[in-house]
Motif scaffolding. Sequence first.
Motif, PDB file in Angstrom:
ATOM      1  N   GLU A  88       0.814  -1.218   0.000  1.00  0.00           N
ATOM      2  CA  GLU A  88       0.000   0.000   0.000  1.00  0.00           C
ATOM      3  C   GLU A  88       0.848   1.269   0.000  1.00  0.00           C
ATOM      4  O   GLU A  88       0.452   2.296   0.519  1.00  0.00           O
ATOM      5  N   GLU A  89       2.029   1.177  -0.615  1.00  0.00           N
ATOM      6  CA  GLU A  89       2.885   2.350  -0.764  1.00  0.00           C
ATOM      7  C   GLU A  89       2.470   3.192  -1.959  1.00  0.00           C
ATOM      8  O   GLU A  89       2.677   4.407  -1.982  1.00  0.00           O
ATOM      9  N   TYR A  90       1.892   2.536  -2.974  1.00  0.00           N
ATOM     10  CA  TYR A  90       1.487   3.212  -4.203  1.00  0.00           C
ATOM     11  C   TYR A  90       0.064   2.822  -4.565  1.00  0.00           C
ATOM     12  O   TYR A  90      -0.366   1.696  -4.329  1.00  0.00           O
ATOM     13  N   THR A  91      -0.626   3.769  -5.175  1.00  0.00           N
ATOM     14  CA  THR A  91      -1.965   3.537  -5.710  1.00  0.00           C
ATOM     15  C   THR A  91      -1.967   4.060  -7.136  1.00  0.00           C
ATOM     16  O   THR A  91      -1.364   5.095  -7.420  1.00  0.00           O
ATOM     17  N   TRP A  92      -2.623   3.344  -8.032  1.00  0.00           N
ATOM     18  CA  TRP A  92      -2.699   3.747  -9.421  1.00  0.00           C
ATOM     19  C   TRP A  92      -4.112   4.201  -9.743  1.00  0.00           C
ATOM     20  O   TRP A  92      -5.087   3.687  -9.186  1.00  0.00           O
ATOM     21  N   GLY A  93      -4.184   5.158 -10.640  1.00  0.00           N
ATOM     22  CA  GLY A  93      -5.478   5.678 -11.043  1.00  0.00           C
ATOM     23  C   GLY A  93      -5.396   6.331 -12.411  1.00  0.00           C
ATOM     24  O   GLY A  93      -4.354   6.338 -13.065  1.00  0.00           O
ATOM     25  N   MET A  94      -6.524   6.870 -12.807  1.00  0.00           N
ATOM     26  CA  MET A  94      -6.612   7.634 -14.050  1.00  0.00           C
ATOM     27  C   MET A  94      -7.397   8.895 -13.750  1.00  0.00           C
ATOM     28  O   MET A  94      -8.253   8.889 -12.856  1.00  0.00           O
ATOM     29  N   LYS A  95      -7.068   9.969 -14.427  1.00  0.00           N
ATOM     30  CA  LYS A  95      -7.714  11.241 -14.142  1.00  0.00           C
ATOM     31  C   LYS A  95      -9.226  11.118 -14.327  1.00  0.00           C
ATOM     32  O   LYS A  95      -9.696  10.633 -15.356  1.00  0.00           O
ATOM     33  N   ALA A  96      -9.959  11.577 -13.318  1.00  0.00           N
ATOM     34  CA  ALA A  96     -11.414  11.470 -13.338  1.00  0.00           C
ATOM     35  C   ALA A  96     -12.029  12.275 -14.472  1.00  0.00           C
ATOM     36  O   ALA A  96     -13.091  11.907 -14.984  1.00  0.00           O
ATOM     37  N   ASP A  97     -11.370  13.335 -14.901  1.00  0.00           N
ATOM     38  CA  ASP A  97     -11.925  14.129 -15.993  1.00  0.00           C
ATOM     39  C   ASP A  97     -11.599  13.538 -17.369  1.00  0.00           C
ATOM     40  O   ASP A  97     -11.941  14.105 -18.398  1.00  0.00           O
ATOM     41  N   GLN A  98     -10.970  12.353 -17.389  1.00  0.00           N
ATOM     42  CA  GLN A  98     -10.651  11.680 -18.649  1.00  0.00           C
ATOM     43  C   GLN A  98     -11.292  10.298 -18.741  1.00  0.00           C
ATOM     44  O   GLN A  98     -10.886   9.469 -19.551  1.00  0.00           O
ATOM     45  N   LEU A  99     -12.312  10.050 -17.925  1.00  0.00           N
ATOM     46  CA  LEU A  99     -12.949   8.733 -17.928  1.00  0.00           C
ATOM     47  C   LEU A  99     -13.749   8.471 -19.196  1.00  0.00           C
ATOM     48  O   LEU A  99     -14.108   7.323 -19.473  1.00  0.00           O
ATOM     49  N   ASP A 100     -13.999   9.515 -19.987  1.00  0.00           N
ATOM     50  CA  ASP A 100     -14.689   9.321 -21.260  1.00  0.00           C
ATOM     51  C   ASP A 100     -13.721   8.915 -22.376  1.00  0.00           C
ATOM     52  O   ASP A 100     -14.142   8.542 -23.464  1.00  0.00           O
ATOM     53  N   VAL A 101     -12.422   8.945 -22.080  1.00  0.00           N
ATOM     54  CA  VAL A 101     -11.405   8.480 -23.038  1.00  0.00           C
ATOM     55  C   VAL A 101     -11.407   6.952 -22.974  1.00  0.00           C
ATOM     56  O   VAL A 101     -11.375   6.378 -21.883  1.00  0.00           O
ATOM     57  N   PRO A 102     -11.454   6.260 -24.107  1.00  0.00           N
ATOM     58  CA  PRO A 102     -11.532   4.797 -24.075  1.00  0.00           C
ATOM     59  C   PRO A 102     -10.393   4.112 -23.315  1.00  0.00           C
ATOM     60  O   PRO A 102     -10.602   3.104 -22.654  1.00  0.00           O
ATOM     61  N   ASP A 103      -9.179   4.658 -23.405  1.00  0.00           N
ATOM     62  CA  ASP A 103      -8.006   4.015 -22.800  1.00  0.00           C
ATOM     63  C   ASP A 103      -7.111   5.114 -22.203  1.00  0.00           C
ATOM     64  O   ASP A 103      -6.072   5.460 -22.767  1.00  0.00           O
ATOM     65  N   PRO A 104      -7.498   5.652 -21.035  1.00  0.00           N
ATOM     66  CA  PRO A 104      -6.775   6.798 -20.479  1.00  0.00           C
ATOM     67  C   PRO A 104      -5.381   6.450 -19.953  1.00  0.00           C
ATOM     68  O   PRO A 104      -5.060   5.295 -19.687  1.00  0.00           O
ATOM     69  N   ILE A 105      -4.581   7.487 -19.774  1.00  0.00           N
ATOM     70  CA  ILE A 105      -3.238   7.377 -19.216  1.00  0.00           C
ATOM     71  C   ILE A 105      -3.343   6.993 -17.732  1.00  0.00           C
ATOM     72  O   ILE A 105      -4.209   7.479 -17.004  1.00  0.00           O
ATOM     73  N   PHE A 123      -4.111   2.625 -19.933  1.00  0.00           N
ATOM     74  CA  PHE A 123      -4.503   1.525 -19.056  1.00  0.00           C
ATOM     75  C   PHE A 123      -4.151   0.175 -19.672  1.00  0.00           C
ATOM     76  O   PHE A 123      -3.536  -0.667 -19.017  1.00  0.00           O
ATOM     77  N   SER A 124      -4.530  -0.037 -20.928  1.00  0.00           N
ATOM     78  CA  SER A 124      -4.269  -1.351 -21.533  1.00  0.00           C
ATOM     79  C   SER A 124      -2.768  -1.613 -21.644  1.00  0.00           C
ATOM     80  O   SER A 124      -2.308  -2.724 -21.372  1.00  0.00           O
ATOM     81  N   GLU A 125      -1.995  -0.606 -22.020  1.00  0.00           N
ATOM     82  CA  GLU A 125      -0.539  -0.777 -22.098  1.00  0.00           C
ATOM     83  C   GLU A 125       0.041  -1.089 -20.723  1.00  0.00           C
ATOM     84  O   GLU A 125       0.869  -1.991 -20.583  1.00  0.00           O
ATOM     85  N   TYR A 126      -0.397  -0.342 -19.727  1.00  0.00           N
ATOM     86  CA  TYR A 126       0.128  -0.530 -18.381  1.00  0.00           C
ATOM     87  C   TYR A 126      -0.184  -1.936 -17.857  1.00  0.00           C
ATOM     88  O   TYR A 126       0.687  -2.615 -17.313  1.00  0.00           O
ATOM     89  N   VAL A 127      -1.420  -2.375 -18.029  1.00  0.00           N
ATOM     90  CA  VAL A 127      -1.825  -3.689 -17.524  1.00  0.00           C
ATOM     91  C   VAL A 127      -1.032  -4.808 -18.198  1.00  0.00           C
ATOM     92  O   VAL A 127      -0.527  -5.708 -17.528  1.00  0.00           O
TER      93      VAL A 127
END
Length: 141
Positions: A88-105, A123-127
């Motif tokens: 629990e040292e790091y948490t990953w997320g994506m910007k909430a204002d970009q949730l309409d982007v199909p594959d956000p950073i 997201f897909s690249e990272y996963v």
Amino acid sequence: MTELFSEKFRALVPQYFEDEWAEEDGLTEDELSEMLADKDFELPLALREFYRAVGATEDIMEAFHFFWDPDELEVEDGFLLFLEDEDEEYTWGMKADQLDVPDPIVWRRNNVRGEWQSEEGTFSEYVLDLFEWVFEENAED
């Protein structure tokens, strides 16, 4: 709906677990909708397809890092949080204002400092990179 990312996520099962992908490996659309019923945000397409493809596969959802179940997703600091490391040292997320982007950073937060840093991949690249790192790195040990 077009499935842009599903095939790549489904391929994780045979690639790393030497088993054929089965529908039970993912969440049904009804299960996913029920788990998201009280959320006031929509999932980006890539994250939705990830859950539909492998969201019920514990070996994937808890492989070194822990993907949050859809009902645990939350927006904090302007980011939709979806993953954390085992310490629990790091948490990953994506910007909430970009949730309409199909594959956000994807962005990573240092939980001690509260600082966010871009992972410079979608997201897909990272996963896909994450699972390659987890399973191939561990195979060499």
